[in-house]
Write a protein that holds these residues in place. Sequence first.
Motif, PDB file in Angstrom:
ATOM      1  N   UNK A 193     -29.314 -10.073 -33.321  1.00 61.58           N
ATOM      2  CA  UNK A 193     -29.742 -11.426 -32.976  1.00 61.58           C
ATOM      3  C   UNK A 193     -31.263 -11.545 -32.981  1.00 61.58           C
ATOM      4  N   UNK A 194     -31.935 -10.568 -32.356  1.00 60.91           N
ATOM      5  CA  UNK A 194     -33.392 -10.621 -32.271  1.00 60.91           C
ATOM      6  C   UNK A 194     -34.017 -10.602 -33.667  1.00 60.91           C
ATOM      7  N   UNK A 195     -33.522  -9.706 -34.521  1.00 57.50           N
ATOM      8  CA  UNK A 195     -34.141  -9.575 -35.836  1.00 57.50           C
ATOM      9  C   UNK A 195     -33.831 -10.758 -36.740  1.00 57.50           C
ATOM     10  N   UNK A 211     -33.313 -13.861 -35.801  1.00 57.96           N
ATOM     11  CA  UNK A 211     -34.143 -14.984 -35.365  1.00 57.96           C
ATOM     12  C   UNK A 211     -35.599 -14.756 -35.723  1.00 57.96           C
ATOM     13  N   UNK A 212     -36.078 -13.505 -35.579  1.00 52.78           N
ATOM     14  CA  UNK A 212     -37.479 -13.225 -35.899  1.00 52.78           C
ATOM     15  C   UNK A 212     -37.738 -13.447 -37.384  1.00 52.78           C
TER      16      UNK A 212
END
Lengths: 278, 265
Positions: A216-218, A220-221
Motif C-alpha cells: 500500500x505504501x509503495x 501510493x508513493x
Amino acid sequence: MSTGPVATESATTPLRKDKPEIVRERRLGLTVRGWTIVGALLTVLFLELAPRLGLVDSFSLVPLSAMVMRAFGLLTDPEFLSQDLVPSLLSILVAFIFAVVSGVLIGLLVWRFDWARKTLDPWLATYYAIPTFALYPLLVALLGIGFVPIVLLATLFAVVAMISSTVDGLDGIPRSVLRLAAVLQLDPFQRTFKVLLPAALPQISVGLRLALSYSLIMVLASEFVLSTSGLGHFISNAYNDFAITDMYAGVLLVFVLALGLNFAFAAALRPQSKRVLS
Amino acid sequence: MSLSTAVTPRTQAGRSRGVLASIGWILILPAVILIGWAITAATVDSLVFPGPLQSLARLGEDLSEPGFRQSIVSTVTLLLAGWSLAVIVGTLVGFALGLSNFWSAVFETPLFALYSIPKVTLYPVFLLFLGIGDASRLTFAFFHGVFPIALLVMAATRSMDKNFLKLADVLVLPWYTRLRLILIPALLPSIVTAVRIAFGLTLLGLILAEMFSAQSGLGRELVSNVANVRVDHIAGQVVFIAILAVIPGFALRWGEKRITRRYGS
C-alpha cells in the motif's frame, strides 16, 4: 528481529497479557479507552475548529467536516472511482499477491538450502536501509508510466518482509514436527503445504500484514510522485491545482483505507493464530 | 535469525578469515545482479537500456559536477539531522511513555496508526505549512522515522523490570549509575534496532520528499533525469544511492549484533 516492523509487532503482544488490570485502571478519572476517545475527540475538534476560528489559515487546512463531505462526494463520483480508487486497489492487491507468493517460495529456499541462506541472509537485514523507491524513476524510464512499474516496485518493497518472516517462522518449527514429517514419509509438496507452512503460520501472518501495508505504501508513493492515475496521483494533482479540499479528502480516504485494511487484517488473523498456537 | 557465524573462530587469523568469508557471501548477490544486468543490457542492445559500465561512467561524470555534489551534501546533511532528531525524540518519548503501563496503553494505538499509514500522502501538508525548502524536507524525514523508534523503545521500557528502578530509589543511586547499570543494559539492544530501522525510513522519507518537490537533493536529481530520459544517468545514481545506504546499513547491523550479544535481548 531482522526487519524492524516485525519487531514493533511484538510491541503489541505484551500489552495483551497485562490488559485486564490496565483496562480497569483509571487515571484522572478515565480508563485507557476513555483517554483514547478523548484524544480522538480533541483531534477532531482541532481539525474542525482551527481553520474555522482562524488559528490556521484556511488555505492550509480546511475544516474536517468539509474534508468528510468531499470524501463522500468522491466516493460517489464514477470518474474518481474508475480513475483513482480502483487502479490503486488493483495495484495493491496484485503487488501483495506477488510479494506473498514469491516471498514464501524464496523463504522456503533460504530455509532449505545453506547457500541461499548465506547469500541472502545478510541482505535481508540490510535491505530496508536502501531507499527502494529510488528505483522507481529507473523503472518508469524503462517501462513507461503505468501499472507495471508501480506493481513491480511495490512487490520489490514488500517481498523482503515476507521472506524474513517466512524464514523466521520456518526456523521456529520444533524439531519434533520435522521428525514427524520425516516419519510420515510425505512427498515434498505435502511436507511443505501440510506441515511446514501451517507450522510457520503465526510468523507468516505477521509477514502478510507487513506485506500488505508495504504494498500500500509503495503503490501510493509511486502514484504520488509520478503517475497518471490512482489515489496518490489524485492527491498530488489536487495539491498542484491548489484544490486543498480535494487534497485533504484524498488524504482522509487513504488513511481510512490504510487503517481499515490494517485492522481488518489483524482481526481476521487473530483467531487463526490462536488456533495454531493452541 | 541467529545464523551469521555458525563457527566461532578463536584465533586472530581464523577471525579475519571468518570476516573475509562473510564479506564474500555478502558480495555474491550484488555480483549476480551486476552480471545479470550486464548480460541483459548486452542482449537488448538498446540506447534506453544502458549496461553497468556505461551507467558507472555517467555516474563519474555526475560526480564531477558541482551541482550534483551539492545535492549529495544537501541530502546527507538532512538525513543526518532528521535521523538524529528522530532517534533523540523517539527514544525520549518512548522511554517516558514506557515507564507507565497505563500511558503506553493509551498512546500505543495512535502511534501504531501513525506508523502504519502511508505518510507520503501527507507531504503536501508539510509543504503547505513549511513551504518548499529544507524545513519541510527535514521535518518530513523526521516524521517518517520517529514512530517506530518511539514504539520500540516504549515496548522495551515497559518490559524492563521496574523493581530495579525501585531498588535504585532505595539505594539512592545517582542518575549516571542508574543509566549505566539499569537503563543501558535493558534498553540499548532495542534502541540500536530502532536506530537501524529509523535510518532506512528517514532516508526513504527524504528521497520521497525530494522526488516530489525540492530544489536540490539526490531524489531531485533522479526525477530531473526522467524528463530527459537519461536512463544511464538514472541507473548510475541509483547505484550511488544504494551504496550510500548500504554501507551505514551494514555498519548498523554489525553494531546491533555486537550489542545484542553483549547485553542479550
